[in-house]
Motif scaffolding. Structure first.
Motif, PDB file in Angstrom:
ATOM      1  N   ASP A 262     -34.700  12.281  57.935  1.00 32.97           N
ATOM      2  CA  ASP A 262     -35.481  11.373  57.222  1.00 32.97           C
ATOM      3  C   ASP A 262     -34.880  10.838  55.879  1.00 32.97           C
ATOM      4  N   ILE A 263     -34.423  12.007  55.125  1.00 33.40           N
ATOM      5  CA  ILE A 263     -33.670  11.930  54.025  1.00 33.40           C
ATOM      6  C   ILE A 263     -32.431  10.945  53.934  1.00 33.40           C
ATOM      7  N   LYS A 264     -31.612  11.231  54.940  1.00 31.94           N
ATOM      8  CA  LYS A 264     -30.286  10.352  55.163  1.00 31.94           C
ATOM      9  C   LYS A 264     -31.053   8.973  55.380  1.00 31.94           C
TER      10      LYS A 264
ATOM     11  N   SER B 164     -15.290   6.456  56.471  1.00 33.89           N
ATOM     12  CA  SER B 164     -15.022   6.470  55.044  1.00 33.89           C
ATOM     13  C   SER B 164     -15.231   7.785  54.249  1.00 33.89           C
ATOM     14  N   ARG B 165     -15.569   7.749  53.216  1.00 34.52           N
ATOM     15  CA  ARG B 165     -15.786   8.944  52.482  1.00 34.52           C
ATOM     16  C   ARG B 165     -17.285   9.084  52.726  1.00 34.52           C
ATOM     17  N   PRO B 166     -17.872  10.372  52.482  1.00 35.80           N
ATOM     18  CA  PRO B 166     -19.124  10.859  52.598  1.00 35.80           C
ATOM     19  C   PRO B 166     -19.911   9.816  51.698  1.00 35.80           C
ATOM     20  N   GLY B 167     -21.081   9.564  52.114  1.00 32.83           N
ATOM     21  CA  GLY B 167     -22.107   8.620  51.351  1.00 32.83           C
ATOM     22  C   GLY B 167     -23.030   9.685  50.680  1.00 32.83           C
ATOM     23  N   LEU B 168     -23.894   9.066  49.775  1.00 35.18           N
ATOM     24  CA  LEU B 168     -25.018   9.955  49.117  1.00 35.18           C
ATOM     25  C   LEU B 168     -26.041  10.329  50.097  1.00 35.18           C
ATOM     26  N   ASN B 169     -26.269   9.723  51.103  1.00 33.65           N
ATOM     27  CA  ASN B 169     -27.359   9.976  52.185  1.00 33.65           C
ATOM     28  C   ASN B 169     -26.912  11.302  52.935  1.00 33.65           C
ATOM     29  N   HIS B 170     -25.360  11.517  53.106  1.00 31.96           N
ATOM     30  CA  HIS B 170     -25.058  12.601  53.713  1.00 31.96           C
ATOM     31  C   HIS B 170     -25.128  13.641  52.885  1.00 31.96           C
ATOM     32  N   LYS B 171     -24.722  13.538  51.514  1.00 36.34           N
ATOM     33  CA  LYS B 171     -24.847  14.577  50.556  1.00 36.34           C
ATOM     34  C   LYS B 171     -26.105  15.149  50.341  1.00 36.34           C
ATOM     35  N   TYR B 172     -27.187  14.537  50.156  1.00 36.52           N
ATOM     36  CA  TYR B 172     -28.554  14.853  50.277  1.00 36.52           C
ATOM     37  C   TYR B 172     -29.092  15.612  51.629  1.00 36.52           C
TER      38      TYR B 172
ATOM     39  N   VAL C  99     -16.500  19.764  49.931  1.00 37.70           N
ATOM     40  CA  VAL C  99     -17.515  20.733  49.343  1.00 37.70           C
ATOM     41  C   VAL C  99     -18.546  20.057  48.585  1.00 37.70           C
ATOM     42  N   VAL C 100     -19.759  20.371  48.837  1.00 33.16           N
ATOM     43  CA  VAL C 100     -20.651  19.840  47.942  1.00 33.16           C
ATOM     44  C   VAL C 100     -21.524  21.078  47.292  1.00 33.16           C
ATOM     45  N   GLU C 101     -21.622  20.953  46.008  1.00 30.62           N
ATOM     46  CA  GLU C 101     -22.435  21.767  45.253  1.00 30.62           C
ATOM     47  C   GLU C 101     -23.752  21.492  45.393  1.00 30.62           C
ATOM     48  N   ILE C 102     -24.695  22.746  45.537  1.00 31.30           N
ATOM     49  CA  ILE C 102     -25.956  22.632  45.690  1.00 31.30           C
ATOM     50  C   ILE C 102     -26.651  23.355  44.383  1.00 31.30           C
ATOM     51  N   THR C 103     -26.850  21.945  43.510  1.00 24.56           N
ATOM     52  CA  THR C 103     -27.274  22.012  41.984  1.00 24.56           C
ATOM     53  C   THR C 103     -28.623  22.117  41.918  1.00 24.56           C
ATOM     54  N   PRO C 104     -29.323  22.762  40.877  1.00 22.72           N
ATOM     55  CA  PRO C 104     -30.688  22.382  40.625  1.00 22.72           C
ATOM     56  C   PRO C 104     -31.212  21.072  40.749  1.00 22.72           C
ATOM     57  N   ASN C 105     -30.279  20.028  40.004  1.00 22.29           N
ATOM     58  CA  ASN C 105     -30.564  18.904  40.066  1.00 22.29           C
ATOM     59  C   ASN C 105     -30.526  18.045  41.548  1.00 22.29           C
ATOM     60  N   ALA C 106     -29.640  18.539  42.329  1.00 19.46           N
ATOM     61  CA  ALA C 106     -29.719  18.063  43.617  1.00 19.46           C
ATOM     62  C   ALA C 106     -30.746  18.559  44.451  1.00 19.46           C
ATOM     63  N   ARG C 107     -31.393  19.610  44.248  1.00 15.73           N
ATOM     64  CA  ARG C 107     -32.694  20.328  44.789  1.00 15.73           C
ATOM     65  C   ARG C 107     -33.909  19.234  44.228  1.00 15.73           C
ATOM     66  N   ALA C 108     -34.041  19.127  43.031  1.00 19.80           N
ATOM     67  CA  ALA C 108     -34.954  18.255  42.536  1.00 19.80           C
ATOM     68  C   ALA C 108     -34.785  16.824  43.163  1.00 19.80           C
ATOM     69  N   PHE C 109     -33.861  16.261  43.464  1.00 18.38           N
ATOM     70  CA  PHE C 109     -33.681  14.988  43.818  1.00 18.38           C
ATOM     71  C   PHE C 109     -34.379  14.866  45.295  1.00 18.38           C
ATOM     72  N   VAL C 110     -33.727  16.152  46.184  1.00 14.88           N
ATOM     73  CA  VAL C 110     -34.501  16.129  47.498  1.00 14.88           C
ATOM     74  C   VAL C 110     -35.685  16.058  47.554  1.00 14.88           C
ATOM     75  N   ARG C 111     -36.450  16.991  46.702  1.00 17.04           N
ATOM     76  CA  ARG C 111     -37.839  17.148  46.788  1.00 17.04           C
ATOM     77  C   ARG C 111     -38.612  15.874  46.245  1.00 17.04           C
ATOM     78  N   ARG C 112     -37.939  15.101  45.212  1.00 20.09           N
ATOM     79  CA  ARG C 112     -38.428  13.621  44.963  1.00 20.09           C
ATOM     80  C   ARG C 112     -38.515  12.933  46.268  1.00 20.09           C
ATOM     81  N   MET C 113     -37.362  13.023  46.978  1.00 21.56           N
ATOM     82  CA  MET C 113     -37.048  12.167  48.121  1.00 21.56           C
ATOM     83  C   MET C 113     -38.229  12.385  48.971  1.00 21.56           C
TER      84      MET C 113
END
Ligand code: SF4
Length: 190
Positions: free
Chosen positions: A7-9, A100-108, A140-154
């Motif tokens: 659903d996030i993607k 193509s290159r991975p999108g933000l939807n793939h990253k999150y 390689v995708v870093e799993i940062t605190p900001n990325a986690r917070a973004f997922v929770r917001r989504m």
């Protein structure tokens, strides 16, 4: 309610897909791209079982495929393509069929799987990988605190869309509508 990692993607691709999935469900057209992508996933797994872990720059580890994961804490579930369990922790791998290159939807989506793995294993996940078919490139995708917070917001935004039954505007990236399997339900896109 429990949302799916996919659903996030989808939400990041176009929020209307969430509306068509949960609020006013429609019959989803199975496209040739979806069928081909599924076959490629099966082939990936077959080949991956014979490969070393060099593509992930790992000296050791055990691969696990198609792992169902669920976190009541996050209200989230999904089936992860692959993860590697090493003596230092575990690392998620998501397989994507895209030229193509991975999108933000793939990253999150990958970040969300990392968060599910953390709950399952009780250990932090610092990074994960996006494996692209057909190029075989690994990102390689870093799993940062900001990325986690973004997922929770989504997740909150998706739940809010479903609860309010809001029909979202079309994606601003019109090119995404061209081969979208929901296009016939969107009367306001070209
Ligand atoms: S056709 Fe366009 S606006 Fe409609 S769901 Fe697909 S991407 Fe979104």
């Amino acid at each position: 309610m429990t949302l799916k990692v996919g659903d996030i993607k989808q939400y990041l691709y176009c929020p209307r897909i969430i509306y068509y999935t949960y609020v006013a469900p429609v019959d989803r057209k199975v496209t040739p791209k979806m069928v081909y992508g599924k076959e490629e996933h099966i082939e990936f797994e077959r080949l991956e079982r014979r490969r070393t872990l060099r593509a992930y720059r790992l000296a050791e580890g055990e691969r696990r495929f198609r792992t169902p994961l669920e976190s009541p804490r996050l209200g989230l579930r999904g089936v992860l393509d692959m993860h590697v369990v090493t003596s230092l922790g575990c690392l998620p791998v998501e397989v994507k069929y895209t030229a193509s290159r991975p999108g933000l939807n793939h990253k999150y989506q990958l970040v969300a799987y990392a968060m599910l793995l953390e709950d399952a294993y009780g250990k932090p996940v610092r990074h994960g990988y996006l494996y692209l078919i057909p190029s075989k490139n690994v990102y390689v995708v870093e799993i940062t605190p900001n990325a986690r917070a973004f997922v929770r917001r989504m997740l909150l935004q998706i739940a809010d869309l479903i609860r309010r039954e809001t029909f979202p505007p079309a994606t601003r990236r019109a090119g995404r509508c061209v081969d979208c399997e929901y296009r016939r339900f969107c009367g306001d896109v070209v």
